[in-house]
Design a protein around this motif. Sequence first.
Motif, PDB file in Angstrom:
ATOM      1  N   THR A  98      -4.065  16.827  -2.438  1.00 50.94           N
ATOM      2  CA  THR A  98      -4.446  15.600  -1.743  1.00 50.94           C
ATOM      3  C   THR A  98      -3.362  15.340  -0.720  1.00 50.94           C
ATOM      4  O   THR A  98      -2.177  15.381  -1.046  1.00 50.94           O
ATOM      5  N   ASP A  99      -3.728  15.092   0.532  1.00 54.45           N
ATOM      6  CA  ASP A  99      -2.680  14.808   1.507  1.00 54.45           C
ATOM      7  C   ASP A  99      -2.935  13.543   2.311  1.00 54.45           C
ATOM      8  O   ASP A  99      -2.160  13.195   3.186  1.00 54.45           O
ATOM      9  N   ASP A 100      -3.989  12.797   1.984  1.00 52.56           N
ATOM     10  CA  ASP A 100      -4.234  11.557   2.719  1.00 52.56           C
ATOM     11  C   ASP A 100      -4.731  10.432   1.817  1.00 52.56           C
ATOM     12  O   ASP A 100      -5.429   9.530   2.258  1.00 52.56           O
ATOM     13  N   LYS A 101      -4.345  10.458   0.570  1.00 49.76           N
ATOM     14  CA  LYS A 101      -4.775   9.421  -0.367  1.00 49.76           C
ATOM     15  C   LYS A 101      -3.963   8.155  -0.129  1.00 49.76           C
ATOM     16  O   LYS A 101      -2.747   8.207   0.096  1.00 49.76           O
ATOM     17  N   THR A 102      -4.632   7.005  -0.168  1.00 49.00           N
ATOM     18  CA  THR A 102      -3.933   5.723  -0.090  1.00 49.00           C
ATOM     19  C   THR A 102      -4.325   4.870  -1.282  1.00 49.00           C
ATOM     20  O   THR A 102      -5.448   4.969  -1.807  1.00 49.00           O
ATOM     21  N   ARG A 103      -3.377   4.051  -1.715  1.00 50.96           N
ATOM     22  CA  ARG A 103      -3.572   3.139  -2.841  1.00 50.96           C
ATOM     23  C   ARG A 103      -3.103   1.761  -2.384  1.00 50.96           C
ATOM     24  O   ARG A 103      -1.947   1.612  -1.973  1.00 50.96           O
ATOM     25  N   TYR A 123     -13.977  23.072  -3.766  1.00 57.83           N
ATOM     26  CA  TYR A 123     -14.629  21.776  -3.822  1.00 57.83           C
ATOM     27  C   TYR A 123     -13.835  20.806  -2.952  1.00 57.83           C
ATOM     28  O   TYR A 123     -12.608  20.749  -3.051  1.00 57.83           O
ATOM     29  N   ASP A 124     -14.527  20.049  -2.114  1.00 56.91           N
ATOM     30  CA  ASP A 124     -13.894  18.976  -1.352  1.00 56.91           C
ATOM     31  C   ASP A 124     -14.451  17.659  -1.855  1.00 56.91           C
ATOM     32  O   ASP A 124     -15.675  17.517  -2.016  1.00 56.91           O
ATOM     33  N   ALA A 125     -13.571  16.707  -2.093  1.00 60.41           N
ATOM     34  CA  ALA A 125     -13.992  15.371  -2.526  1.00 60.41           C
ATOM     35  C   ALA A 125     -13.508  14.363  -1.493  1.00 60.41           C
ATOM     36  O   ALA A 125     -12.380  14.473  -0.995  1.00 60.41           O
ATOM     37  N   SER A 126     -14.363  13.407  -1.155  1.00 56.98           N
ATOM     38  CA  SER A 126     -13.964  12.367  -0.203  1.00 56.98           C
ATOM     39  C   SER A 126     -14.547  11.026  -0.627  1.00 56.98           C
ATOM     40  O   SER A 126     -15.654  10.957  -1.171  1.00 56.98           O
ATOM     41  N   VAL A 179      -8.538   2.523  -3.725  1.00 59.11           N
ATOM     42  CA  VAL A 179      -8.115   3.899  -3.473  1.00 59.11           C
ATOM     43  C   VAL A 179      -9.072   4.558  -2.475  1.00 59.11           C
ATOM     44  O   VAL A 179     -10.292   4.420  -2.602  1.00 59.11           O
ATOM     45  N   ASN A 180      -8.503   5.270  -1.505  1.00 55.47           N
ATOM     46  CA  ASN A 180      -9.273   6.040  -0.525  1.00 55.47           C
ATOM     47  C   ASN A 180      -8.598   7.383  -0.305  1.00 55.47           C
ATOM     48  O   ASN A 180      -7.394   7.508  -0.527  1.00 55.47           O
ATOM     49  N   GLY A 181      -9.364   8.357   0.167  1.00 56.60           N
ATOM     50  CA  GLY A 181      -8.760   9.630   0.535  1.00 56.60           C
ATOM     51  C   GLY A 181      -9.675  10.804   0.316  1.00 56.60           C
ATOM     52  O   GLY A 181     -10.859  10.659   0.006  1.00 56.60           O
ATOM     53  N   THR A 182      -9.105  11.984   0.495  1.00 52.78           N
ATOM     54  CA  THR A 182      -9.815  13.236   0.281  1.00 52.78           C
ATOM     55  C   THR A 182      -8.951  14.159  -0.572  1.00 52.78           C
ATOM     56  O   THR A 182      -7.731  13.998  -0.636  1.00 52.78           O
ATOM     57  N   ALA A 183      -9.616  15.114  -1.192  1.00 53.80           N
ATOM     58  CA  ALA A 183      -8.912  16.087  -2.018  1.00 53.80           C
ATOM     59  C   ALA A 183      -9.657  17.411  -1.949  1.00 53.80           C
ATOM     60  O   ALA A 183     -10.852  17.449  -1.649  1.00 53.80           O
ATOM     61  N   THR A 184      -8.930  18.485  -2.231  1.00 48.88           N
ATOM     62  CA  THR A 184      -9.518  19.820  -2.297  1.00 48.88           C
ATOM     63  C   THR A 184      -9.121  20.445  -3.627  1.00 48.88           C
ATOM     64  O   THR A 184      -7.980  20.318  -4.063  1.00 48.88           O
ATOM     65  N   HIS A 185     -10.076  21.100  -4.253  1.00 46.95           N
ATOM     66  CA  HIS A 185      -9.812  21.807  -5.502  1.00 46.95           C
ATOM     67  C   HIS A 185     -10.387  23.212  -5.371  1.00 46.95           C
ATOM     68  O   HIS A 185     -11.508  23.392  -4.901  1.00 46.95           O
ATOM     69  N   THR A 186      -9.618  24.204  -5.790  1.00 46.29           N
ATOM     70  CA  THR A 186     -10.100  25.576  -5.856  1.00 46.29           C
ATOM     71  C   THR A 186     -10.067  25.997  -7.321  1.00 46.29           C
ATOM     72  O   THR A 186      -9.008  25.951  -7.961  1.00 46.29           O
ATOM     73  N   SER A 187     -11.227  26.374  -7.847  1.00 41.97           N
ATOM     74  CA  SER A 187     -11.317  26.731  -9.256  1.00 41.97           C
ATOM     75  C   SER A 187     -10.694  28.100  -9.502  1.00 41.97           C
ATOM     76  O   SER A 187     -10.416  28.853  -8.563  1.00 41.97           O
ATOM     77  N   ARG A 188     -10.523  28.440 -10.750  1.00 42.99           N
ATOM     78  CA  ARG A 188      -9.948  29.739 -11.103  1.00 42.99           C
ATOM     79  C   ARG A 188     -10.854  30.880 -10.688  1.00 42.99           C
ATOM     80  O   ARG A 188     -10.424  32.024 -10.604  1.00 42.99           O
ATOM     81  N   ARG A 189     -12.129  30.613 -10.393  1.00 47.80           N
ATOM     82  CA  ARG A 189     -13.057  31.634  -9.896  1.00 47.80           C
ATOM     83  C   ARG A 189     -13.104  31.658  -8.370  1.00 47.80           C
ATOM     84  O   ARG A 189     -13.896  32.382  -7.785  1.00 47.80           O
ATOM     85  N   TRP A 227       0.841  -1.192   0.000  1.00 48.13           N
ATOM     86  CA  TRP A 227       0.000   0.000   0.000  1.00 48.13           C
ATOM     87  C   TRP A 227       0.871   1.234   0.000  1.00 48.13           C
ATOM     88  O   TRP A 227       2.021   1.210   0.451  1.00 48.13           O
ATOM     89  N   TYR A 228       0.324   2.292  -0.559  1.00 49.83           N
ATOM     90  CA  TYR A 228       1.074   3.509  -0.828  1.00 49.83           C
ATOM     91  C   TYR A 228       0.324   4.723  -0.279  1.00 49.83           C
ATOM     92  O   TYR A 228      -0.897   4.779  -0.324  1.00 49.83           O
ATOM     93  N   SER A 229       1.082   5.686   0.218  1.00 47.27           N
ATOM     94  CA  SER A 229       0.539   6.984   0.616  1.00 47.27           C
ATOM     95  C   SER A 229       0.877   7.980  -0.487  1.00 47.27           C
ATOM     96  O   SER A 229       1.989   7.955  -1.025  1.00 47.27           O
ATOM     97  N   ILE A 230      -0.070   8.857  -0.795  1.00 50.40           N
ATOM     98  CA  ILE A 230       0.135   9.816  -1.877  1.00 50.40           C
ATOM     99  C   ILE A 230      -0.221  11.219  -1.388  1.00 50.40           C
ATOM    100  O   ILE A 230      -1.296  11.445  -0.851  1.00 50.40           O
ATOM    101  N   VAL A 231       0.728  12.130  -1.572  1.00 52.19           N
ATOM    102  CA  VAL A 231       0.521  13.543  -1.269  1.00 52.19           C
ATOM    103  C   VAL A 231       0.782  14.291  -2.570  1.00 52.19           C
ATOM    104  O   VAL A 231       1.813  14.067  -3.216  1.00 52.19           O
ATOM    105  N   SER A 232      -0.166  15.145  -2.964  1.00 49.54           N
ATOM    106  CA  SER A 232       0.049  15.840  -4.231  1.00 49.54           C
ATOM    107  C   SER A 232      -0.518  17.250  -4.197  1.00 49.54           C
ATOM    108  O   SER A 232      -1.494  17.526  -3.501  1.00 49.54           O
ATOM    109  N   ASN A 233       0.137  18.113  -4.950  1.00 48.92           N
ATOM    110  CA  ASN A 233      -0.316  19.488  -5.155  1.00 48.92           C
ATOM    111  C   ASN A 233      -0.152  19.805  -6.634  1.00 48.92           C
ATOM    112  O   ASN A 233       0.871  19.460  -7.236  1.00 48.92           O
ATOM    113  N   ARG A 234      -1.178  20.438  -7.194  1.00 47.53           N
ATOM    114  CA  ARG A 234      -1.111  20.829  -8.597  1.00 47.53           C
ATOM    115  C   ARG A 234      -1.700  22.231  -8.723  1.00 47.53           C
ATOM    116  O   ARG A 234      -2.706  22.554  -8.107  1.00 47.53           O
TER     117      ARG A 234
END
Length: 180
Positions: free
Chosen positions: A79-84, A117-120, A103-113, A58-65
């Motif tokens: 994403t700072d708590d995604k697991t695979r 958005y939070d996804a879980s 795959v499990n975890g949460t993510a946050t997205h901020t649009s250009r406006r 299993w893998y931990s994934i932290v990402s910023n874009r």
Amino acid sequence: NNNGVTRKGKVIVTYTGRYRDAGTVIHITSENYYVNANKVDIDRTITNNGENAAGHLWYSIVSNRKVTFPDGTFSTSSTDDKTREWIEGSNTPREFSDDVYKVNGTATHTSRRGIVYDASTETTLTRKVSCHQFTEGVVKIIRYGQRERYSVIDFGNGECDDEATVTLDNGRVFTISLIH
């Protein structure tokens, strides 16, 4: 040029060991990377945590874009708590098409406006590498704004059909195609 998409710049991958080795850290960054006219800054770290109680890697994934558009506006995702969890196919190292991940975890997205958005993960997602999209599991997406809204995306029963069912907070239900 792939399907009308032009890419330029560098995506840099560094790793401390093999993907299958416990303790390996894979770091992915970008350098002057553009998709069409949009600058994409990537910072993603994948850590192999070894085997879990089920004997699966299993893998931990932290990402910023960050995507910066030609007019200077931008959107961000993190994403700072995604697991695979690698549940199938790890015993065939040269054959990727039989690999299956949970795959499990949460993510946050901020649009250009500026809309957040939070996804879980509501129900663990299944990703068969041989399919283009998730094949089962449920994700809830909350949109914050003048009025909080949410939708639930159900990826189905395991079929590789590139379809999902979306249920909006007003009860409206419809099927979407995941291929763009």
